[in-house]
Design a protein around this motif. Structure first.
Motif, short mmCIF file in Angstrom:
data_model
loop_
_atom_site.label_atom_id
_atom_site.label_comp_id
_atom_site.label_asym_id
_atom_site.label_seq_id
_atom_site.Cartn_x
_atom_site.Cartn_y
_atom_site.Cartn_z
N UNK A 144 0.85 -1.19 0.00
CA UNK A 144 0.00 0.00 0.00
C UNK A 144 0.89 1.24 0.00
N UNK A 145 0.50 2.21 -0.80
CA UNK A 145 1.20 3.48 -0.85
C UNK A 145 0.33 4.54 -0.19
N UNK A 146 0.88 5.20 0.82
CA UNK A 146 0.20 6.29 1.51
C UNK A 146 0.92 7.59 1.15
N UNK A 147 0.15 8.65 0.94
CA UNK A 147 0.75 9.90 0.46
C UNK A 147 0.10 11.10 1.14
N UNK A 148 0.92 12.10 1.44
CA UNK A 148 0.45 13.41 1.89
C UNK A 148 1.10 14.45 0.99
N UNK A 149 0.30 15.36 0.46
CA UNK A 149 0.82 16.37 -0.45
C UNK A 149 0.41 17.77 0.00
N UNK A 150 1.40 18.67 0.01
CA UNK A 150 1.17 20.07 0.35
C UNK A 150 2.00 20.91 -0.61
N UNK A 151 1.39 21.33 -1.73
CA UNK A 151 2.12 22.13 -2.71
C UNK A 151 2.09 21.52 -4.10
N UNK A 152 3.17 21.75 -4.86
CA UNK A 152 3.16 21.35 -6.26
C UNK A 152 4.31 20.44 -6.66
N UNK A 153 4.92 19.76 -5.69
CA UNK A 153 5.72 18.60 -6.04
C UNK A 153 4.73 17.46 -6.31
N UNK A 154 5.20 16.33 -6.84
CA UNK A 154 4.22 15.35 -7.33
C UNK A 154 4.78 13.93 -7.30
N UNK A 155 3.87 12.97 -7.15
CA UNK A 155 4.21 11.56 -7.27
C UNK A 155 3.25 10.89 -8.24
N UNK A 156 3.81 10.06 -9.11
CA UNK A 156 2.99 9.30 -10.05
C UNK A 156 3.38 7.82 -9.99
N UNK A 157 2.48 6.98 -10.47
CA UNK A 157 2.75 5.56 -10.65
C UNK A 157 2.68 5.24 -12.14
N UNK A 158 3.45 4.24 -12.54
CA UNK A 158 3.37 3.72 -13.89
C UNK A 158 2.79 2.32 -13.86
N UNK A 159 1.69 2.12 -14.58
CA UNK A 159 0.98 0.84 -14.54
C UNK A 159 0.93 0.20 -15.93
N UNK A 160 1.10 -1.10 -15.98
CA UNK A 160 1.11 -1.83 -17.23
C UNK A 160 -0.29 -1.91 -17.82
N UNK A 161 -0.43 -1.49 -19.07
CA UNK A 161 -1.66 -1.66 -19.83
C UNK A 161 -1.52 -2.94 -20.64
N UNK A 162 -2.26 -3.98 -20.26
CA UNK A 162 -2.13 -5.27 -20.92
C UNK A 162 -2.43 -5.21 -22.40
N UNK A 163 -3.35 -4.34 -22.80
CA UNK A 163 -3.77 -4.28 -24.20
C UNK A 163 -2.66 -3.75 -25.10
N UNK A 164 -1.89 -2.79 -24.60
CA UNK A 164 -0.86 -2.17 -25.42
C UNK A 164 0.56 -2.54 -25.01
N UNK A 165 0.72 -3.07 -23.80
CA UNK A 165 2.04 -3.36 -23.28
C UNK A 165 2.79 -2.12 -22.83
N UNK A 166 2.09 -0.99 -22.78
CA UNK A 166 2.71 0.28 -22.43
C UNK A 166 2.53 0.57 -20.95
N UNK A 167 3.51 1.27 -20.37
CA UNK A 167 3.40 1.73 -18.99
C UNK A 167 2.66 3.06 -19.01
N UNK A 168 1.52 3.11 -18.35
CA UNK A 168 0.63 4.27 -18.38
C UNK A 168 0.69 5.00 -17.05
#
Length: 335
Positions: free
Chosen positions: A162-186
């Motif tokens: 599990x990923x827990x996050x707290x954000x205050x401002x304009x820095x950022x966190x993203x995840x890359x997830x596999x799209x089975x249909x295209x094989x691309x990380x989305x």
């Protein structure tokens, strides 16, 4: 700077160094890993490996510029959880503010009763100790916080995936997830930037007596929306939430973080966390596309690619470069 897990996450023995292309590097430290060495990826831990870097920006009018960003990558020995957090200082004393969080935040969160409860107690701890440390800084007369502060995006990855996050401002966190249909990380955005022109944020600022508008430049290109006092064109803060910044807080800026919780699955392959120096000219999806072909056992390659591309775009667009902090993690999760 690279950490990698074989049966788990290796221990950090010294603080992350500030990395600079300048031959006169400020405060260079090495980052040691565990004595058993680094496996070549895909070990027993589902966090295969991670890497982070903080680079001082460039301002031709300020040769003595300091890096005001700080990065935390820390493991809780008791639970095996990993913290990855970015603090982006701003203003004359911004580096002093962000450094206070770097020194105190991880220990405060991991030792807290809120964190010990687990579950949403982790988010509670992430948010609470931003405010606790902020309060200590505001009471410290040696740090002038009228026009200085820091943003924060903080995250803890627990061993139950599990990923827990707290954000205050304009820095950022993203995840890359596999799209089975295209094989691309989305890309999937975890935190949402706190910007003054967001309708909810703007309404709060106006209600508090502040104003929100962008500076109009002679070339016809407006700057970002900023926060101003009712009767004075200060402080011009480009985010609606921050830590410290006492003048901006009198105009409706707040230091209450927004929390997010994400379950990591076998489709979750990548995590990228960064200060706005990374995200200013690179979109979430473009970020992942840039590192799509990087080796998955060496995230330092991905970090360096993103740092160089960010630097190039800042110079092309602005002829200055913001301090830029980037960390990348790769996952090997089986459901």
């Amino acid at each position: 700077i690279f950490l990698q897990s074989g049966g788990g996450i290796k221990k950090v023995r010294r603080r992350l160094s500030v990395v600079s292309d300048n031959a006169l590097i400020e405060g260079l430290d090495s980052l040691a890993v565990g004595d058993d060495g680094a496996a070549s990826g895909g070990g027993g831990g589902f966090i295969s490996c991670y890497s982070g870097q903080s680079k001082k920006g460039y301002a031709p009018y300020n040769p003595r510029k300091k890096n005001q960003d700080r990065l935390i990558m820390a493991e809780d020995e008791a639970t095996g959880a990993l913290m990855m957090s970015v603090f982006d200082g701003h203003g004359e004393a911004g580096h002093l503010v962000s450094e206070q969080f770097k020194q105190k935040y991880a220990a405060a969160v991991f030792s807290s009763s809120e964190y010990a409860k687990g579950g949403e107690g982790v988010n509670e701890a992430l948010s609470k100790y931003l405010l606790t440390i902020e309060d200590g800084i505001l009471k410290d007369g040696s740090i002038d916080t009228e026009f200085s502060g820091t943003t924060a995006v903080t995250t803890i990855i627990t061993m139950d995936k599990t990923l827990y996050c707290a954000n205050c401002g304009d820095s950022r966190i993203i995840l890359g997830e596999l799209d089975d249909a295209t094989g691309k990380i989305v890309a999937r955005e975890v935190s949402i930037d706190n910007k003054p022109d967001d309708p909810k944020e703007k309404a709060r600022i106006i209600k508090a007596g502040g104003r929100v508008f962008a500076v109009e430049y002679d070339d016809g290109v407006d700057g970002p929306a900023r926060v101003w006092l009712k009767h004075m064109d200060i402080p011009g803060l480009a985010m609606s939430r921050s830590l410290c910044d006492t003048v901006a807080h009198s105009a409706g800026v707040i230091s209450i973080a927004e929390n997010y919780t994400e379950k990591l699955t076998s489709k979750t392959k990548t995590l990228v966390i960064g200060s706005d120096g990374l995200w200013e000219f690179i979109s979430n999806q473009e970020c992942l596309d840039l590192i799509a072909n990087c080796p998955k056992n060496d995230p330092s390659v991905a970090v360096e690619i993103l740092a160089k591309e960010s630097n190039k775009r800042w110079m092309r667009e602005e002829q200055v470069v913001d301090d830029t902090t980037i960390a990348v993690a790769y996952f090997n999760i089986t459901d």
